[in-house]
Scaffold this motif. Structure first.
Motif, PDB file in Angstrom:
ATOM      1  N   LEU A 110       0.818  -1.214   0.000  1.00  0.00           N
ATOM      2  CA  LEU A 110       0.000   0.000   0.000  1.00  0.00           C
ATOM      3  C   LEU A 110       0.849   1.260   0.000  1.00  0.00           C
ATOM      4  O   LEU A 110       0.484   2.269  -0.596  1.00  0.00           O
ATOM      5  CB  LEU A 110      -0.927   0.003   1.227  1.00  0.00           C
ATOM      6  CG  LEU A 110      -1.902  -1.167   1.377  1.00  0.00           C
ATOM      7  CD1 LEU A 110      -2.767  -0.949   2.610  1.00  0.00           C
ATOM      8  CD2 LEU A 110      -2.755  -1.321   0.132  1.00  0.00           C
ATOM      9  N   ASP A 111       1.990   1.222   0.692  1.00  0.00           N
ATOM     10  CA  ASP A 111       2.839   2.414   0.797  1.00  0.00           C
ATOM     11  C   ASP A 111       3.716   2.601  -0.423  1.00  0.00           C
ATOM     12  O   ASP A 111       4.502   3.548  -0.477  1.00  0.00           O
ATOM     13  CB  ASP A 111       3.709   2.313   2.055  1.00  0.00           C
ATOM     14  CG  ASP A 111       2.873   2.320   3.322  1.00  0.00           C
ATOM     15  OD1 ASP A 111       2.589   3.419   3.821  1.00  0.00           O
ATOM     16  OD2 ASP A 111       2.495   1.233   3.794  1.00  0.00           O
ATOM     17  N   LYS A 123       2.300   2.767  -3.473  1.00  0.00           N
ATOM     18  CA  LYS A 123       1.439   3.331  -4.508  1.00  0.00           C
ATOM     19  C   LYS A 123       1.843   4.766  -4.835  1.00  0.00           C
ATOM     20  O   LYS A 123       2.309   5.509  -3.968  1.00  0.00           O
ATOM     21  CB  LYS A 123      -0.026   3.312  -4.046  1.00  0.00           C
ATOM     22  CG  LYS A 123      -0.535   1.924  -3.624  1.00  0.00           C
ATOM     23  CD  LYS A 123      -0.493   0.935  -4.754  1.00  0.00           C
ATOM     24  CE  LYS A 123      -1.074  -0.411  -4.320  1.00  0.00           C
ATOM     25  NZ  LYS A 123      -1.025  -1.419  -5.391  1.00  0.00           N
ATOM     26  N   ARG A 127       0.736   7.585   0.803  1.00  0.00           N
ATOM     27  CA  ARG A 127       0.422   6.689   1.914  1.00  0.00           C
ATOM     28  C   ARG A 127      -1.045   6.294   1.885  1.00  0.00           C
ATOM     29  O   ARG A 127      -1.913   7.089   1.506  1.00  0.00           O
ATOM     30  CB  ARG A 127       0.735   7.365   3.258  1.00  0.00           C
ATOM     31  CG  ARG A 127       2.153   7.884   3.435  1.00  0.00           C
ATOM     32  CD  ARG A 127       3.190   6.778   3.410  1.00  0.00           C
ATOM     33  NE  ARG A 127       3.004   5.762   4.430  1.00  0.00           N
ATOM     34  CZ  ARG A 127       3.306   5.923   5.720  1.00  0.00           C
ATOM     35  NH1 ARG A 127       3.806   7.058   6.157  1.00  0.00           N
ATOM     36  NH2 ARG A 127       3.125   4.935   6.576  1.00  0.00           N
ATOM     37  N   PRO A 128      -1.377   5.086   2.313  1.00  0.00           N
ATOM     38  CA  PRO A 128      -2.776   4.639   2.304  1.00  0.00           C
ATOM     39  C   PRO A 128      -3.611   5.362   3.355  1.00  0.00           C
ATOM     40  O   PRO A 128      -3.114   5.733   4.419  1.00  0.00           O
ATOM     41  CB  PRO A 128      -2.659   3.151   2.629  1.00  0.00           C
ATOM     42  CG  PRO A 128      -1.401   3.030   3.424  1.00  0.00           C
ATOM     43  CD  PRO A 128      -0.459   4.042   2.824  1.00  0.00           C
ATOM     44  N   GLN A 129      -4.888   5.555   3.039  1.00  0.00           N
ATOM     45  CA  GLN A 129      -5.827   6.148   3.986  1.00  0.00           C
ATOM     46  C   GLN A 129      -6.607   5.026   4.659  1.00  0.00           C
ATOM     47  O   GLN A 129      -7.289   4.234   4.011  1.00  0.00           O
ATOM     48  CB  GLN A 129      -6.803   7.083   3.269  1.00  0.00           C
ATOM     49  CG  GLN A 129      -7.863   7.681   4.172  1.00  0.00           C
ATOM     50  CD  GLN A 129      -7.269   8.598   5.228  1.00  0.00           C
ATOM     51  OE1 GLN A 129      -6.487   9.486   4.904  1.00  0.00           O
ATOM     52  NE2 GLN A 129      -7.626   8.372   6.495  1.00  0.00           N
ATOM     53  N   TYR A 130      -6.449   4.935   5.991  1.00  0.00           N
ATOM     54  CA  TYR A 130      -7.155   3.908   6.748  1.00  0.00           C
ATOM     55  C   TYR A 130      -8.419   4.494   7.373  1.00  0.00           C
ATOM     56  O   TYR A 130      -8.545   5.711   7.573  1.00  0.00           O
ATOM     57  CB  TYR A 130      -6.263   3.353   7.863  1.00  0.00           C
ATOM     58  CG  TYR A 130      -5.077   2.536   7.390  1.00  0.00           C
ATOM     59  CD1 TYR A 130      -5.206   1.181   7.115  1.00  0.00           C
ATOM     60  CD2 TYR A 130      -3.818   3.122   7.232  1.00  0.00           C
ATOM     61  CE1 TYR A 130      -4.129   0.417   6.701  1.00  0.00           C
ATOM     62  CE2 TYR A 130      -2.725   2.377   6.817  1.00  0.00           C
ATOM     63  CZ  TYR A 130      -2.883   1.029   6.546  1.00  0.00           C
ATOM     64  OH  TYR A 130      -1.815   0.276   6.133  1.00  0.00           O
ATOM     65  N   HIS A 152      -8.027  -0.717   5.548  1.00  0.00           N
ATOM     66  CA  HIS A 152      -7.968  -0.170   4.189  1.00  0.00           C
ATOM     67  C   HIS A 152      -8.500  -1.222   3.224  1.00  0.00           C
ATOM     68  O   HIS A 152      -8.011  -2.358   3.190  1.00  0.00           O
ATOM     69  CB  HIS A 152      -6.531   0.205   3.810  1.00  0.00           C
ATOM     70  CG  HIS A 152      -6.406   0.709   2.409  1.00  0.00           C
ATOM     71  ND1 HIS A 152      -6.270  -0.131   1.314  1.00  0.00           N
ATOM     72  CD2 HIS A 152      -6.402   1.983   1.909  1.00  0.00           C
ATOM     73  CE1 HIS A 152      -6.176   0.598   0.216  1.00  0.00           C
ATOM     74  NE2 HIS A 152      -6.248   1.882   0.543  1.00  0.00           N
ATOM     75  N   GLY A 185      -9.000  -2.036  -0.691  1.00  0.00           N
ATOM     76  CA  GLY A 185      -8.563  -1.624  -2.018  1.00  0.00           C
ATOM     77  C   GLY A 185      -9.591  -1.921  -3.094  1.00  0.00           C
ATOM     78  O   GLY A 185     -10.501  -2.735  -2.911  1.00  0.00           O
TER      79      GLY A 185
END
Length: 556
Positions: A144-145, A147, A151-154, A174, A176
């Motif tokens: 995820l990091d 992409k 950073r991914p949104q949780y 998260h 996807g």
């Protein structure tokens, strides 16, 4: 006599040099104290100084995986919907940013920021004053990091959590577009400063999902807020790596500026160490982890990357690592990870300091006062060195007794130094006097004194620990300088019990030592001055009794 003069002059030179260092440390430029500021997300547009930069995260491509200290630029989404969630346990209070799932603030409610301040000590924070955060995530092929959107949104069920039983679990989720659900789970345990972090990957896609777990600590080069100033000697501040080959390998910020660190090891850990407190990533100990450091936009980053793992379609897999953030208490560190207790750094005299620390804590468990524990430590050390001190004091007592005879020899031979020295040596041999015997107690005490200094300096238990009356913190100097003055007075009394050196230069130096030592000890931790004061009082008692015994022998 020439040897004794050299020893005294050398001792005075060393003391004078350290005194200059201390004076500069105390009266030089001092850092300006800043008020505590609430941490904010690095992804807020108003917080440009803390915003993620190229190089903040480990590499994500296969071609640079072998050199994972080389950064790869990450684009930051401008429409992030981040929020901060708060978590409270009995020993930790922290803020987690749902954008990336990083710990951006961590305070220790059982440790005060200052002696007369009820606010908790802030270990991690991200604001205009300081950047010191814990980051973790998934990189690699499908991480995820990794992409391009950043950073991914949780998402999480609540904005705040509080420990009510023995365990607390906080899940950040998260989901996807490809059907892969990643849960970043924080597990807190009552009374523990170690946070277990699990990544649960539920692969709902039709393809094999691959990634690597990383954990890192990012800190700027700001001063250590927990450092106490004393005689120019400071606790270590910087990164520490532990591997199978080197259990404790430390790198100051200056060293990190010079070169990046690259290590591979089965197990191990990586930490940021400062005075009294520590943060450390502890990956799984049954796998080979890559450790590295790098410098990015003024921030020092030290972390690990775990081996790549795969999740088959329809499969759920968990990867984990631990994060310790708290005081450098030996028992807690031993429980958290192998060799983590080595961050309580006693220096080259660790083999003396380690048993002293154990003995100090054991005594405290009975008496309940750290000052009283130091007094008992002094008595025990004095008892162990009783025979060494007794021989030295007997030698000095005999020199004191035969002082008139030495004066007579000096007058008899005048300027003939060779004959006078020969006559003196015959007297020493006849009366079994060791002219250097007076140096033995000091020589025997110095390793213990230095080891105890580091024991007191590295023992977080003594931080803000009171003794009695005006001494309300044994880890810092006496605010009224009463202990150093009393210590100097006891040194003067000791001199009255010792023979006056026949050499005028030596006599002058000896008269100056109580004054020099008093001034030198003004900025020592009160606990250390207490040790030396009690030691002097015991020495005076022992020496007085021996002097009386020698005088009584001569009167028979």
């Amino acid at each position: 006599m020439d040897v004794q003069r050299i020893i005294l002059i050398a001792a005075l030179a060393i003391i004078s040099y350290m005194l200059v260092l201390q004076w500069n440390q105390e009266y030089g430029a001092q850092p300006v104290a800043v008020a505590q500021t609430e941490s904010v997300s690095a992804y807020q547009s108003s917080n440009e100084t803390a915003a993620p930069q190229a190089g903040d995260l480990p590499p994500t491509t296969t071609e640079v995986a072998a050199n994972n200290d080389l950064p790869e630029a990450q684009a930051v989404a401008t429409t992030a919907q981040q929020q901060l969630i708060s978590v409270k346990t009995d020993v930790l209070e922290l803020l987690i940013d749902t954008k990336g799932g990083d710990i951006i603030q961590l305070t220790l409610p059982k440790h005060k920021a200052a002696l007369n301040d009820d606010k908790p000590f802030v270990l991690l924070e991200q604001n205009g004053n300081r950047t010191y955060v814990s980051q973790s995530g998934l990189i690699g092929k499908d991480g995820l990091d990794a992409k391009k959107e950043g950073r991914p949104q949780y998402t999480t069920a609540k904005n705040s959590y509080q420990l009510e039983g023995d365990k607390l679990t906080v899940d950040l989720v998260h989901t996807g577009d490809d059907g892969v659900v990643v849960t970043k789970r924080f597990v807190f345990t009552k009374g523990s400063y170690k946070i277990e972090q699990d990544f649960l990957i539920n692969n709902g896609s039709a393809e094999v999902w691959q990634a690597k777990l990383f954990g890192q600590i990012k800190r700027d080069g700001s001063k250590d807020p927990s450092q106490t100033t004393s005689m120019g000697m400071q606790a270590f501040l910087g990164a520490v790596f532990s591997t199978a080959d080197e259990h404790y390998d430390k790198f100051s910020f200056k060293k990190l500026d010079e070169a990046n660190v690259k290590k591979t090891s089965l197990g191990g850990w990586v930490a940021m160490s400062q005075h009294y407190f520590l943060s450390a990533w502890i990956p799984a100990q049954d796998q080979e982890n890559n450790y590295s450091s790098r410098v990015s936009n003024g921030n020092y980053i030290a972390g690990f990357v775990a081996p790549e793992f795969s999740v088959a379609p329809g499969e759920t897999k968990t990867v984990s690592a631990g994060f310790y953030a708290g005081p450098k208490e030996t028992d807690l560190l031993e429980q958290a990870a192998p060799n983590l207790e080595l961050t309580v750094d006693y220096g080259i005299l660790w083999f003396i300091a380690t048993p002293l620390s154990w003995l100090l804590k054991t005594i405290h468990s009975f008496v309940g006062n750290w000052g009283v524990s130091i007094i008992f430590i002094t008595i025990i050390v004095k008892a162990l060195l009783f025979q060494v001190n007794a021989k030295a004091f007997k030698s000095m007592a005999k020199m004191r007794k035969f002082g008139p005879e030495m004066t007579r020899l000096k007058e008899l031979y005048g300027d003939d130094r060779q004959k006078m020295s020969q006559a003196m040596m015959e007297l020493y041999k006849k009366e079994k006097i060791n002219p250097l015997g007076g140096c033995l107690p000091i020589v025997a005490q110095m390793p213990i004194f230095i080891a105890l200094y580091w024991t007191l300096m590295e023992s977080v238990e003594l931080r803000h620990a009171p003794f009695a009356l005006w001494i309300n913190d044994l880890s810092v100097m006496d605010p009224y300088f009463m202990l150093p003055i009393l210590m100097g007075a006891t040194m003067f009394i000791q001199q009255l019990l010792n023979p006056t050196p026949p050499d005028p230069m030596q006599a002058k130096i000896m008269k100056m030592l109580p004054i020099v030592f008093t001034f030198f000890f003004l900025w020592f931790p009160a606990g250390l001055v207490l040790y030396w004061l009690v030691n002097n009082i015991l020495s005076i008692t022992q020496q007085y009794i021996i002097n009386k015994q020698i005088e009584a022998e001569g009167s028979k």
